[in-house]
Design a protein around this motif. Structure first.
Motif, PDB file in Angstrom:
ATOM      1  N   VAL A 110      -2.731  49.134  96.087  1.00 18.88           N
ATOM      2  CA  VAL A 110      -3.220  50.518  96.043  1.00 18.88           C
ATOM      3  C   VAL A 110      -2.092  51.527  95.835  1.00 18.88           C
ATOM      4  O   VAL A 110      -2.340  52.653  95.391  1.00 18.88           O
ATOM      5  CB  VAL A 110      -3.998  50.872  97.328  1.00 18.88           C
ATOM      6  N   ASP A 111      -0.858  51.157  96.154  1.00 19.60           N
ATOM      7  CA  ASP A 111       0.255  52.088  95.995  1.00 19.60           C
ATOM      8  C   ASP A 111       1.043  51.838  94.712  1.00 19.60           C
ATOM      9  O   ASP A 111       2.165  52.322  94.546  1.00 19.60           O
ATOM     10  CB  ASP A 111       1.192  52.005  97.202  1.00 19.60           C
ATOM     11  N   PHE A 112       0.461  51.093  93.788  1.00 19.29           N
ATOM     12  CA  PHE A 112       1.153  50.743  92.551  1.00 19.29           C
ATOM     13  C   PHE A 112       1.592  51.980  91.780  1.00 19.29           C
ATOM     14  O   PHE A 112       2.755  52.122  91.389  1.00 19.29           O
ATOM     15  CB  PHE A 112       0.253  49.863  91.685  1.00 19.29           C
ATOM     16  N   MET A 113       0.678  52.898  91.526  1.00 16.23           N
ATOM     17  CA  MET A 113       1.009  54.104  90.762  1.00 16.23           C
ATOM     18  C   MET A 113       2.004  54.989  91.521  1.00 16.23           C
ATOM     19  O   MET A 113       2.871  55.618  90.920  1.00 16.23           O
ATOM     20  CB  MET A 113      -0.266  54.889  90.445  1.00 16.23           C
ATOM     21  N   ALA A 114       1.885  55.007  92.840  1.00 13.12           N
ATOM     22  CA  ALA A 114       2.824  55.785  93.654  1.00 13.12           C
ATOM     23  C   ALA A 114       4.231  55.198  93.558  1.00 13.12           C
ATOM     24  O   ALA A 114       5.223  55.933  93.504  1.00 13.12           O
ATOM     25  CB  ALA A 114       2.349  55.817  95.097  1.00 13.12           C
TER      26      ALA A 114
ATOM     27  N   TRP B  25       2.520  60.272  80.221  1.00 13.60           N
ATOM     28  CA  TRP B  25       2.918  58.916  80.585  1.00 13.60           C
ATOM     29  C   TRP B  25       1.781  57.954  80.276  1.00 13.60           C
ATOM     30  O   TRP B  25       0.625  58.228  80.580  1.00 13.60           O
ATOM     31  CB  TRP B  25       3.274  58.832  82.071  1.00 13.60           C
ATOM     32  N   ILE B  26       2.126  56.824  79.676  1.00 15.87           N
ATOM     33  CA  ILE B  26       1.131  55.832  79.263  1.00 15.87           C
ATOM     34  C   ILE B  26       1.480  54.485  79.883  1.00 15.87           C
ATOM     35  O   ILE B  26       2.601  53.985  79.712  1.00 15.87           O
ATOM     36  CB  ILE B  26       1.076  55.702  77.720  1.00 15.87           C
ATOM     37  N   LEU B  27       0.527  53.907  80.580  1.00 16.11           N
ATOM     38  CA  LEU B  27       0.703  52.591  81.187  1.00 16.11           C
ATOM     39  C   LEU B  27       0.085  51.534  80.276  1.00 16.11           C
ATOM     40  O   LEU B  27      -1.110  51.573  79.992  1.00 16.11           O
ATOM     41  CB  LEU B  27       0.024  52.555  82.567  1.00 16.11           C
ATOM     42  N   LEU B  28       0.908  50.626  79.793  1.00 18.06           N
ATOM     43  CA  LEU B  28       0.435  49.503  78.982  1.00 18.06           C
ATOM     44  C   LEU B  28       0.097  48.360  79.934  1.00 18.06           C
ATOM     45  O   LEU B  28       0.952  47.917  80.701  1.00 18.06           O
ATOM     46  CB  LEU B  28       1.513  49.066  77.987  1.00 18.06           C
ATOM     47  N   PHE B  29      -1.143  47.874  79.854  1.00 14.85           N
ATOM     48  CA  PHE B  29      -1.649  47.004  80.909  1.00 14.85           C
ATOM     49  C   PHE B  29      -2.404  45.820  80.334  1.00 14.85           C
ATOM     50  O   PHE B  29      -3.016  45.903  79.270  1.00 14.85           O
ATOM     51  CB  PHE B  29      -2.600  47.823  81.792  1.00 14.85           C
ATOM     52  N   ASP B  30      -2.386  44.695  81.063  1.00 17.68           N
ATOM     53  CA  ASP B  30      -3.191  43.534  80.714  1.00 17.68           C
ATOM     54  C   ASP B  30      -4.565  43.633  81.373  1.00 17.68           C
ATOM     55  O   ASP B  30      -4.770  44.414  82.306  1.00 17.68           O
ATOM     56  CB  ASP B  30      -2.508  42.245  81.164  1.00 17.68           C
ATOM     57  N   ASP B  31      -5.503  42.802  80.898  1.00 20.78           N
ATOM     58  CA  ASP B  31      -6.858  42.831  81.459  1.00 20.78           C
ATOM     59  C   ASP B  31      -7.079  41.752  82.513  1.00 20.78           C
ATOM     60  O   ASP B  31      -8.200  41.555  82.977  1.00 20.78           O
ATOM     61  CB  ASP B  31      -7.902  42.678  80.334  1.00 20.78           C
ATOM     62  N   ASP B  32      -6.017  41.040  82.911  1.00 22.39           N
ATOM     63  CA  ASP B  32      -6.179  39.993  83.936  1.00 22.39           C
ATOM     64  C   ASP B  32      -5.078  40.084  84.988  1.00 22.39           C
ATOM     65  O   ASP B  32      -4.425  39.103  85.336  1.00 22.39           O
ATOM     66  CB  ASP B  32      -6.205  38.604  83.308  1.00 22.39           C
TER      67      ASP B  32
ATOM     68  N   VAL C 278      -9.682  44.933  87.347  1.00 23.68           N
ATOM     69  CA  VAL C 278      -8.566  45.822  87.007  1.00 23.68           C
ATOM     70  C   VAL C 278      -8.986  47.282  87.182  1.00 23.68           C
ATOM     71  O   VAL C 278      -8.264  48.090  87.783  1.00 23.68           O
ATOM     72  CB  VAL C 278      -8.090  45.585  85.559  1.00 23.68           C
ATOM     73  N   LEU C 279     -10.155  47.631  86.667  1.00 23.57           N
ATOM     74  CA  LEU C 279     -10.652  49.002  86.794  1.00 23.57           C
ATOM     75  C   LEU C 279     -10.855  49.380  88.264  1.00 23.57           C
ATOM     76  O   LEU C 279     -10.580  50.519  88.666  1.00 23.57           O
ATOM     77  CB  LEU C 279     -11.960  49.159  86.018  1.00 23.57           C
ATOM     78  N   THR C 280     -11.321  48.429  89.049  1.00 19.41           N
ATOM     79  CA  THR C 280     -11.505  48.682  90.483  1.00 19.41           C
ATOM     80  C   THR C 280     -10.171  48.971  91.149  1.00 19.41           C
ATOM     81  O   THR C 280     -10.048  49.901  91.957  1.00 19.41           O
ATOM     82  CB  THR C 280     -12.187  47.479  91.151  1.00 19.41           C
ATOM     83  N   ASP C 281      -9.148  48.185  90.815  1.00 19.33           N
ATOM     84  CA  ASP C 281      -7.817  48.416  91.382  1.00 19.33           C
ATOM     85  C   ASP C 281      -7.279  49.782  90.990  1.00 19.33           C
ATOM     86  O   ASP C 281      -6.690  50.502  91.814  1.00 19.33           O
ATOM     87  CB  ASP C 281      -6.845  47.332  90.908  1.00 19.33           C
ATOM     88  N   LEU C 282      -7.478  50.178  89.747  1.00 21.35           N
ATOM     89  CA  LEU C 282      -7.001  51.490  89.295  1.00 21.35           C
ATOM     90  C   LEU C 282      -7.778  52.617  89.967  1.00 21.35           C
ATOM     91  O   LEU C 282      -7.219  53.671  90.281  1.00 21.35           O
ATOM     92  CB  LEU C 282      -7.129  51.595  87.770  1.00 21.35           C
ATOM     93  N   SER C 283      -9.052  52.371  90.214  1.00 22.04           N
ATOM     94  CA  SER C 283      -9.880  53.379  90.866  1.00 22.04           C
ATOM     95  C   SER C 283      -9.482  53.583  92.321  1.00 22.04           C
ATOM     96  O   SER C 283      -9.694  54.661  92.884  1.00 22.04           O
ATOM     97  CB  SER C 283     -11.351  52.971  90.774  1.00 22.04           C
ATOM     98  N   ASN C 284      -8.898  52.553  92.931  1.00 22.48           N
ATOM     99  CA  ASN C 284      -8.506  52.621  94.341  1.00 22.48           C
ATOM    100  C   ASN C 284      -7.078  53.119  94.547  1.00 22.48           C
ATOM    101  O   ASN C 284      -6.598  53.153  95.682  1.00 22.48           O
ATOM    102  CB  ASN C 284      -8.655  51.241  94.988  1.00 22.48           C
TER     103      ASN C 284
END
Length: 262
Positions: free
Chosen positions: A87-91, A75-82, A10-16
């Protein structure tokens, strides 16, 4: 909780991400009083700040409230750990915020092979606590109800709090993330509740009853009771209408009693 590798992904995906978060808040839980954090990679060089908290107190409501109290962003993103995200999710989120001008968005959290029939954004009556973006105004006014800890409905209840505060919740099905439904970790430990050994089990679950009584009008609750009467017909031990009615009313009253104690 027990999902070290999943959280790393998950952290890797957010970092990318094309648009990266400023901070990621992790509430790690382990009920073992002798345990320590297993997340050694949080000290790696990430493209965002990691705010890590470790607690022996388990519970999604408590953990989410702790993390919401640590936020400073608009803005706060509530997220699961699995979950896994493109890569364009936040966009995509940013684009939808601009076009809808809402303060709460839930995205499609789909399992592998699952298809979403809905194609356009819509107002909806639910809320996903592991796949939603909410504004600072909301988290300043709404908190996860700890009466629902280790039960059901805390995310839907949070959505009801949002609506009662005067905000809308929009479902954005075109923004899709993959929910892996990790077979390990999370809140899989079976809980022993005060009603677990009762001869007559409460129907519905006291947590669900608590949510309904908190958020439903008297007529809505009567309608819900009628639907449950038919849905549970023959499942409580009697196919006779009067026999089922007696058993159902006992189970309903038991649920109300325990709901009040929550």
């Amino acid at each position: 909780m027990g999902r070290k590798q999943y959280l790393f992904d998950v952290l890797t995906d957010l970092s990318n991400q094309e648009i990266k978060p400023n901070q990621v808040i992790i509430v790690e839980q382990n009920a073992d009083p002798e345990s320590n954090s297993e997340l050694d990679y949080i000290f790696d060089d990430w493209s965002f700040t990691i705010n890590h908290l470790f607690t022996h107190q388990t519970g999604a409501c408590n953990a989410r409230n702790i993390s919401l109290g640590k936020t400073t962003a608009d803005w706060i993103l509530l997220f699961d750990d699995d979950v896994r995200v493109p890569v364009d999710f936040m966009a995509q989120l940013q684009h939808t915020l601009i076009s809808t001008k809402v303060k709460a968005i839930t995205v499609a959290c789909l399992q592998k092979g699952e298809k979403e029939a809905q194609q356009t954004v819509k107002q909806w009556p639910y809320f996903g606590s592991g796949c939603s973006l909410v504004h600072r105004e909301i988290v300043d006014r709404c908190k996860f109800d700890k009466a629902l800890e280790h039960g059901y409905g805390e995310d839907v209840d949070f959505g009801m709090q949002i609506r009662r505060a005067g905000y809308d919740v929009i479902y954005a099905p075109q923004i899709q993330i993959l929910h892996l439904k990790a077979p390990v970790g999370g809140f899989r430990e079976k809980r022993i509740f005060p009603w677990s050994t009762d001869n007559i089990q409460p129907k519905p679950s006291p947590h669900i009853m608590y949510f309904r009584k908190k958020n439903y009008s008297e007529n809505q609750l009567k309608g819900y009771k009628l639907v449950q009467w038919f849905k549970n017909y023959g499942k409580l031990g009697s196919f006779l209408p009067w026999g089922h009615n007696e058993l159902f009313n006992k189970a309903w009253e038991s649920s109300k009693k325990y709901a009040n104690s929550l």
